[in-house]
Structure formats: C-alpha cells, structure tokens
Enzyme design. Structure first.
Site, PDB file in Angstrom:
ATOM      1  N   ASP A 195       3.668  -4.112  10.004  1.00 33.24           N
ATOM      2  CA  ASP A 195       3.035  -3.021  10.761  1.00 33.24           C
ATOM      3  C   ASP A 195       4.103  -2.009  11.201  1.00 33.24           C
ATOM      4  O   ASP A 195       5.176  -2.376  11.683  1.00 33.24           O
ATOM      5  CB  ASP A 195       2.320  -3.598  11.994  1.00 33.24           C
ATOM      6  CG  ASP A 195       1.195  -2.705  12.483  1.00 33.24           C
ATOM      7  OD1 ASP A 195       0.622  -1.965  11.664  1.00 33.24           O
ATOM      8  OD2 ASP A 195       0.890  -2.755  13.689  1.00 33.24           O
TER       9      ASP A 195
ATOM     10  N   TYR B 173       0.837  -1.207   0.000  1.00 33.04           N
ATOM     11  CA  TYR B 173       0.000   0.000   0.000  1.00 33.04           C
ATOM     12  C   TYR B 173       0.876   1.263   0.000  1.00 33.04           C
ATOM     13  O   TYR B 173       0.680   2.175  -0.804  1.00 33.04           O
ATOM     14  CB  TYR B 173      -0.904  -0.053   1.240  1.00 33.04           C
ATOM     15  CG  TYR B 173      -1.681   1.206   1.523  1.00 33.04           C
ATOM     16  CD1 TYR B 173      -2.914   1.428   0.938  1.00 33.04           C
ATOM     17  CD2 TYR B 173      -1.173   2.173   2.400  1.00 33.04           C
ATOM     18  CE1 TYR B 173      -3.631   2.588   1.215  1.00 33.04           C
ATOM     19  CE2 TYR B 173      -1.878   3.322   2.677  1.00 33.04           C
ATOM     20  CZ  TYR B 173      -3.107   3.526   2.085  1.00 33.04           C
ATOM     21  OH  TYR B 173      -3.807   4.673   2.355  1.00 33.04           O
TER      22      TYR B 173
END
Ligand code: NAD
Ligand code: UD1
Length: 307
Positions: free
Chosen positions: A269, A139
């Site tokens: 993350d 992303y």
C-alpha cells in the site's frame, strides 16, 4: 460528430464518459467483458460488444471505423492484482497492447487510463509528471508498461496517444458492495447505514480523491486537444486527504457516529499519493476540480436512490 470506442465502457468511469459523449451528440461503441462493469450502467443509445480486450480479433472488430478510442478496460483494483498477478497482466497490459495494435492501421487516436500507481511511494509530494516512476504493485507495473508501449505506438507507429494518470477517482456508480472497489464507495455504503468500516494501517495514508466528472472532462480534453507526441498527465486535485479524515467526513455527512476496525496495512500500500494538477489543467483546458464534500454528497445521494 464522431464515433468513439470506449473499452471498459460499462464500468464506473467508462459509463460516465459514454453519457458525456452521447450528450454532446457523438455515437458510442463499448467493448466490455462485464466482469466488473454492468450493462445497466450504459445509456440505451450506446452499442455494447461483450468481449475481452485481450482478444485481438474482438478489439480489431470494435475499433473498425471509429474516430478515436478511450481505453479504460482493466482490472482496476491494486489488491486484486496482487492476488491474480498473471490474470491482471493479461487484462491490463496485453489488453492495452491489443488496443494499440488495432489502432495502428488507421492511426486511430487512443486516450488511455494509466494510474498514479506508476509513481509508487514518491518521496516528493505533490507528485509532478516528471517525478521518477517506481511502482510498488503488479497493477502499477502494468500501467507503467502500458505507457511504454503507448510511447512506442506513437513514436514508431504514428498512433496518437495520451496517457492519463488518474489518482483516486470516486463518484456515483462505483460499486459499494465489492471489497475490490474504491475506499470512498465502500466507506459511504457502510457508514450511511451506521455500520463499521475497515481501516488498513493507521489511517494516516493520504490520497488525492478526484471526482468522476472531472476525470471525464480530462478524457474529453485529451481526445480533443491531443498534444503532440506521446504525453502523460496527472488527473488529480492537488489536495491530500487521509483515510481516517475521509471516514470522519463521510460519517459526519451521513449523520452517523464513526466506528472503525483497524487491520494491518495492505501489502505494498502506498503511504502518500497526491498529484500536481497544473500540467493537465493547462494542456487539456480543465476547470478547477469539484470540492471533495460536494462529490461525497453526490455519492451519498446516489446510494440513497438505490434503496
Ligand atoms: P471499473 O472496474 O468500473 O471499469 C473497468 C471496466 O473494464 C469494467 O466495465 C470491466 O467489466 C471492464 N473489463 C475488465 N477486464 C476486461 C477485459 N479483459 N475485457 C474487456 N473489458 C474488461 O473500473 P474504473 O474505476 O471505471 O476504471 C477504469 C480505468 O481507470 C481502468 O483502466 C483503471 O485501471 C483506471 N483507473 C481507475 C482509478 C480509480 O480510482 N477508479 C484510478 C486510476 C486508474
Ligand atoms: C486506487 C484505484 C486504482 C488506482 C489508484 C491510483 C480502486 C479500487 N483502485 O488504488 O485503480 O490506480 O487508486 O491512485 O479504485 N482502504 C481502507 N479500507 C477499505 C478500502 C481501502 O483502509 O475498506 C485504504 C487502502 O488500504 C488504501 C486507501 O484506502 O490505503 C485507498 O484504497 P483504494 O480505494 O483501494 O485505492 P488505491 O489502492 O489507492
């Protein structure tokens, strides 16, 4: 008054922008495939074209005659992009190139959503726009590529562009039901009913949570002021909140005891993500950000209305 195209306008941020444009007297056209957006999010005065932002013909038709384009259509979930790398690339990068290409002929100004995900795990916090970019997700890599293409659109083809690196946006209309939604909407949806939340990792990861009305102000400021050349700005508050502190605050505002299940961290993350807001404040003329607790209260009130 102008006519503005909002790609992804039926989504969370886009529908708040549509409300704001209509409220000041502009006309709004939306291009959205309704994959995560909802027709009901849109005010009746906005005209909706249901179509794919990666379809050049659909984008060209939607762009015809507009005074500016706010490009927000994307698969907004970092976790979903990890699961569907190619599919996300088509929506997030090919879709952006389709928008920039359609803007070329008339040199239509484009204000587009980038993301704090372009920075990756930045060693220096809070993060300034001048920090190195090193995405740790598909992303974030696509969002960085969007910025590179936008720079080409501006420097080579003369299309005015401004990129906004949103940090973690929250507010009413962000879906509480989807696992791909933002952490605030998921936590608020569960905690107010006294249900347990899932914390990925130790909960010590921090985010910069920015209220949706402040993001709308940045979008409008970017379109109105349009600084020269291709520019990117952080849209953030400068305040760090850990995921665990967030859960505790939402539980306390909901009058519930916090129950949390812990899980391994999500792959890739980011540990800390807090932005420096000063450049955007000055260049886009922004007011001080909405305090987190006020925004959370609005989210809880909105969830209560839906009962
Ligand atoms: P959202 O999912 O509510 O909105 C995205 C909209 O795009 C939806 O209405 C969806 O139906 C539409 N869409 C998706 N793929 C499409 C396609 N191929 N063709 C046409 N429409 C399509 O998400 P949001 O939070 O409102 O995000 C808006 C923008 O802001 C996105 O570009 C996102 O990447 C970016 N952003 C969001 C955040 C955040 O915290 N919410 C942070 C950084 C950047
Ligand atoms: C979010 C945005 C992304 C944006 C980025 C910019 C969403 C869905 N994603 O990504 O579009 O580009 O900010 O900073 O809005 N978490 C839990 N439990 C949950 C859900 C999440 O512990 O149930 C944790 C995550 O592991 C993460 C943090 O909360 O550490 C934030 O997650 P999330 O809201 O999905 O946002 P980002 O991944 O930061």
């Amino acid at each position: 008054m102008g006519l503005y195209l909002i790609t992804g306008g039926a989504g969370f941020i886009g529908s708040h922008l549509a409300d704001a444009l209509l409220a000041r007297g502009d006309a709004v056209r939306v291009l959205d495939d309704l994959s995560t957006g909802r027709r009901e999010n849109l005010p009746p005065a906005a005209s909706l074209i249901v179509g794919d932002v990666a379809d050049p013909a659909a984008v060209r038709a939607a762009m015809a005659g507009v005074d500016g384009c706010f490009h927000l259509a994307a698969i907004a979930s970092v976790a979903r992009a990890a699961e569907d790398w190619l599919g996300t690339n088509r929506a997030n990068l090919v879709g952006t190139i389709a928008v920039l290409d359609a803007a070329r002929g008339a040199r239509t100004p484009v204000v587009y959503a980038s993301s704090a995900a372009v920075y990756g795990d930045c060693p220096v916090q809070p993060i300034a726009e001048t920090a190195p970019t090193a995405p740790r997700s598909a992303y974030g890599a696509d969002k960085l590529a969007c910025e590179l293409h936008a720079a080409v659109a501006t420097e080579v083809f003369g299309v005015p562009t401004v990129g906004l690196r949103f940090f973690n946006v929250f507010g009413p209309r962000q879906s509480p039901g989807s696992p791909y939604s933002g952490v605030i909407s998921i936590f608020a949806g569960r905690l107010r009913r006294g249900e347990a939340v899932d914390v990925f990792g130790d909960g010590g990861q921090t985010r910069d949570f920015v209220y949706v009305a402040d993001v709308v102000a940045a979008l409008l400021g970017a379109m109105t002021r349009r600084p020269a050349g291709h520019r990117v700005f952080n849209v953030c508050t400068g305040h760090a909140t850990s995921v665990r502190a967030l859960a505790e605050t939402i539980a306390s505002l909901s009058g519930q005891a916090l129950q949390a299940r812990t899980h391994p961290p999500r792959p890739g993350d980011i540990r800390h993500s807090v932005g420096l807001p000063v450049a955007a404040r000055e260049a886009l003329g922004l007011a001080p950000p909405t305090p987190l607790r006020d925004g959370l209260a609005d989210v809880l009130a909105w969830l209560a209305q839906g009962e």
